[in-house]
Design a protein around this motif. Structure first.
Motif, short mmCIF file in Angstrom:
data_model
loop_
_atom_site.label_atom_id
_atom_site.label_comp_id
_atom_site.label_asym_id
_atom_site.label_seq_id
_atom_site.Cartn_x
_atom_site.Cartn_y
_atom_site.Cartn_z
N ALA A 49 40.49 46.79 41.62
CA ALA A 49 39.62 46.93 42.67
C ALA A 49 39.28 48.25 43.10
N GLU A 50 37.92 48.74 42.92
CA GLU A 50 37.53 50.11 43.20
C GLU A 50 37.02 50.03 44.65
N GLY A 51 37.23 51.31 45.09
CA GLY A 51 36.56 51.42 46.61
C GLY A 51 37.52 51.05 47.58
N VAL A 52 38.81 51.00 47.41
CA VAL A 52 39.78 50.40 48.24
C VAL A 52 40.12 51.53 49.45
N GLU A 53 39.58 51.28 50.58
CA GLU A 53 39.66 52.45 51.81
C GLU A 53 40.79 52.08 52.67
N THR A 54 40.99 50.90 53.01
CA THR A 54 41.90 50.61 54.02
C THR A 54 43.12 49.61 53.56
N ALA B 74 44.21 57.15 35.96
CA ALA B 74 43.08 57.95 36.76
C ALA B 74 41.84 57.51 36.11
N GLU B 75 40.78 57.44 36.99
CA GLU B 75 39.48 57.65 36.43
C GLU B 75 38.97 59.06 36.33
N ALA B 76 38.34 59.09 35.17
CA ALA B 76 37.80 60.86 35.23
C ALA B 76 36.24 60.61 35.46
N LEU B 77 36.00 61.20 36.73
CA LEU B 77 34.70 61.40 37.14
C LEU B 77 34.01 62.72 37.03
N LEU B 78 32.64 62.63 36.52
CA LEU B 78 31.97 63.99 36.34
C LEU B 78 31.62 64.67 37.50
N ARG B 79 31.74 66.12 37.57
CA ARG B 79 31.15 66.99 38.49
C ARG B 79 30.53 68.08 37.99
N TRP B 80 29.36 68.65 38.67
CA TRP B 80 28.65 69.78 38.17
C TRP B 80 28.63 70.71 39.30
N VAL C 206 37.23 56.51 31.36
CA VAL C 206 36.05 57.25 31.14
C VAL C 206 34.78 56.25 31.32
N ASN C 207 33.91 56.79 32.00
CA ASN C 207 32.65 56.09 32.18
C ASN C 207 31.68 56.31 30.90
N VAL C 208 31.08 55.50 30.24
CA VAL C 208 30.24 55.36 29.44
C VAL C 208 29.02 54.88 29.67
N SER C 209 27.75 55.59 29.37
CA SER C 209 26.42 54.87 29.91
C SER C 209 25.78 54.27 28.80
N GLN D 108 41.97 51.42 43.26
CA GLN D 108 41.35 52.78 43.14
C GLN D 108 40.60 52.78 44.32
N GLY D 109 40.78 54.04 45.05
CA GLY D 109 39.89 54.05 46.25
C GLY D 109 40.64 55.20 47.20
N TYR D 110 39.91 55.60 48.25
CA TYR D 110 40.16 56.52 49.07
C TYR D 110 41.75 56.40 49.66
N ARG E 121 41.42 60.59 46.71
CA ARG E 121 39.98 60.93 46.22
C ARG E 121 40.09 61.34 44.99
N PRO E 122 38.97 61.51 44.18
CA PRO E 122 38.80 62.11 43.09
C PRO E 122 39.27 63.66 43.20
N LEU E 123 40.33 64.09 42.52
CA LEU E 123 40.55 65.54 42.76
C LEU E 123 40.27 66.29 41.54
N PRO F 195 27.62 63.01 40.47
CA PRO F 195 26.84 62.30 39.36
C PRO F 195 25.60 61.61 39.61
N ASP F 196 25.39 61.12 40.95
CA ASP F 196 24.50 60.42 41.12
C ASP F 196 23.04 61.35 41.22
N GLN F 197 23.25 62.62 41.29
CA GLN F 197 22.10 63.53 41.66
C GLN F 197 21.78 63.95 40.08
N LEU G 265 37.64 52.89 28.21
CA LEU G 265 36.38 53.16 28.38
C LEU G 265 35.70 52.19 29.41
N GLU G 266 35.07 52.67 30.23
CA GLU G 266 34.44 51.93 31.41
C GLU G 266 32.90 51.50 31.10
N LEU G 267 32.62 50.34 30.70
CA LEU G 267 31.19 49.98 30.38
C LEU G 267 30.83 49.16 31.84
P1 C2E Z 1 31.77 54.61 39.04
O1 C2E Z 1 32.10 54.51 37.63
O2 C2E Z 1 31.63 53.08 39.50
O3 C2E Z 1 32.78 55.50 39.92
C1 C2E Z 1 33.28 54.84 41.24
C2 C2E Z 1 32.58 55.83 42.35
O4 C2E Z 1 33.14 55.35 43.68
C3 C2E Z 1 33.00 57.44 42.22
O5 C2E Z 1 31.57 58.11 42.66
C4 C2E Z 1 34.06 57.51 43.31
O6 C2E Z 1 34.12 58.66 43.53
C5 C2E Z 1 33.75 56.55 44.34
N1 C2E Z 1 34.94 56.03 45.02
C6 C2E Z 1 35.93 55.91 44.69
N2 C2E Z 1 36.70 55.64 45.69
C7 C2E Z 1 36.19 55.34 46.82
C8 C2E Z 1 36.28 54.78 48.00
O7 C2E Z 1 37.36 54.49 48.48
N3 C2E Z 1 35.16 54.69 48.80
C9 C2E Z 1 33.84 55.09 48.47
N4 C2E Z 1 32.81 54.83 49.46
N5 C2E Z 1 33.73 55.50 47.22
C10 C2E Z 1 34.84 55.56 46.23
P2 C2E Z 1 30.89 59.26 41.99
O8 C2E Z 1 31.99 60.00 41.73
O9 C2E Z 1 29.97 59.90 42.88
O10 C2E Z 1 30.37 58.54 40.76
C11 C2E Z 1 29.31 57.82 40.93
C12 C2E Z 1 28.93 57.17 39.46
O11 C2E Z 1 28.52 58.05 38.54
C13 C2E Z 1 30.07 56.36 38.85
O12 C2E Z 1 30.13 55.11 39.38
C14 C2E Z 1 29.47 56.40 37.45
O13 C2E Z 1 28.78 55.18 37.25
C15 C2E Z 1 28.75 57.75 37.22
N6 C2E Z 1 29.55 58.65 36.59
C16 C2E Z 1 30.66 59.45 36.90
N7 C2E Z 1 31.12 60.13 35.91
C17 C2E Z 1 30.64 59.84 34.93
C18 C2E Z 1 30.75 60.10 33.49
O14 C2E Z 1 31.47 61.08 33.23
N8 C2E Z 1 29.73 59.43 32.55
C19 C2E Z 1 28.92 58.53 32.91
N9 C2E Z 1 28.33 58.02 32.19
N10 C2E Z 1 28.84 58.35 34.41
C20 C2E Z 1 29.57 58.66 35.21
#
Ligand code: C2E
Ligand code: MG
Ligand code: MG
Ligand code: MG
Length: 280
Positions: free
Chosen positions: A235-240, A57-63, A116-119, A256-258, A262-264, A72-74, A148-150
């Motif tokens: 590949a990221e963002g695979v939807e179909t 999995a990819e860990a994605l941060l939510r607030w 894990v995403n690293v800035s 990886q993709g919808y 989705r991120p759960l 995270p974009d916010q 680590l995702e750079l």
């Molecule tokens: P990213 O690392 O490129 O993560 C992929 C983004 O694409 C995620 O957005 C994910 O929800 C979204 N995504 C996944 N599958 C699909 C799909 O099939 N279609 C579409 N349209 N989007 C999809 P998310 O979660 O909003 O994260 C956005 C960005 O925020 C991430 O891009 C990453 O750069 C950053 N981010 C997220 N979590 C962290 C974190 O813990 N630390 C840091 N430094 N950055 C983070």
């Protein structure tokens, strides 16, 4: 008082600018307090192999300030500017390692990798390597599960130092993926100098892969080049199904993709793990 005077003079200078600054300062202190109050959560998005089997999995941060989900974009851009990304990123790393430790204690999930995403700012902190080492040791994980995702922006500056740090972490077992590959400016020349394990094809190319032959050609080229360099591709963002079909045709190794999920939040991710283990 000095601070008030400073603020007044800015307000006098430009009211719109002051409003923006106020909003930013509010967000900054809300982020800081949110970290203290435990308002952050990791979501988990499935990654699958060519057969659609779960590999991690990819860990994605939510607030969740006042219960509302904020993506995270916010807040990541401001967190990066203010340096708050350093303690925030540390929280992410610790939470991810704790999660990995749980997976590694269960036969059914011990093979899963967590990305894990690293800035850039976080990676370039003087003690980044030590912090990662500490998170790994404190959680007792086998570091091979941690990826680590750079982004290319991380590896663009101070290449020498970046290569050194990556080597030290690689020795620990930590894996590296280059995120959003193809969108940045990194030269192909230092791709081979970095101890990378995986290139992550940006979703921008995946989006166009069915309708635009150019995108398909770029993806083909990325996968072929990765292969020759000994790197895996995801590949990221695979939807179909159609997109996945083309990616499989390019010999891409993972997705990886919808389409796969989705991120759960943790409860739903655990439910997915349960279904997965029952289906084999
Ligand atoms: P990213 O690392 O490129 O993560 C992929 C983004 O694409 C995620 O957005 C994910 O929800 C979204 N995504 C996944 N599958 C699909 C799909 O099939 N279609 C579409 N349209 N989007 C999809 P998310 O979660 O909003 O994260 C956005 C960005 O925020 C991430 O891009 C990453 O750069 C950053 N981010 C997220 N979590 C962290 C974190 O813990 N630390 C840091 N430094 N950055 C983070
Ligand atoms: Mg990522
Ligand atoms: Mg990405
Ligand atoms: Mg992206």
């Amino acid at each position: 008082q000095a601070k008030d005077a400073g603020r007044n003079s800015i307000r006098f200078f430009n009211p719109r600018m002051q409003a923006t600054l106020d909003a930013r300062m509010k967000l900054e202190s809300a982020l800081r307090e949110g970290l203290d109050r435990g308002e952050f959560r990791l979501y988990y998005q499935p990654q699958v192999d060519r057969d659609g089997r779960l590999i991690g999995a990819e860990a994605l941060l939510r607030w969740f300030p006042d219960g509302q989900l904020v993506g995270p974009d916010q807040f990541i851009p401001l967190a990066e500017e203010t340096g708050l990304i350093v303690p925030l990123g540390q929280w992410v790393l610790d939470a991810a390692c704790a999660q990995l430790s749980r997976w590694q204690q269960d036969e059914a999930t011990r093979h899963l990798q967590l990305a894990v995403n690293v800035s850039a700012r976080q990676f370039h902190e003087a003690d980044f390597v030590e912090r990662v080492r500490h998170s790994v040791e404190a959680s007792g994980i086998d570091a091979c599960g941690l990826k680590l995702e750079l982004t290319e922006s991380v590896v663009l500056e101070h290449v020498e130092e970046v290569v050194n740090r990556m080597h030290v972490l690689h020795e620990l077992g930590v894996r590296f993926s280059l995120d959003d590959f193809g969108t940045g400016y990194s030269s192909l020349a230092y791709l081979r100098r970095l101890p990378l394990d995986q290139l992550k094809i940006d979703q921008g190319f995946v989006r166009g892969i069915v309708d635009h032959p150019e995108d398909a050609a770029i993806v083909d080229a990325i996968v072929a080049m990765s292969g020759s360099l000994g790197l895996a591709t995801i590949a990221e963002g695979v939807e179909t199904d159609e997109q996945w079909h083309v990616l499989l045709g390019s010999a891409c190794q993972a997705g990886q993709g919808y389409l796969f999920g989705r991120p759960l939040p943790l409860e739903q991710w655990d439910a997915l793990l349960l279904r997965e283990s029952e289906s084999v």
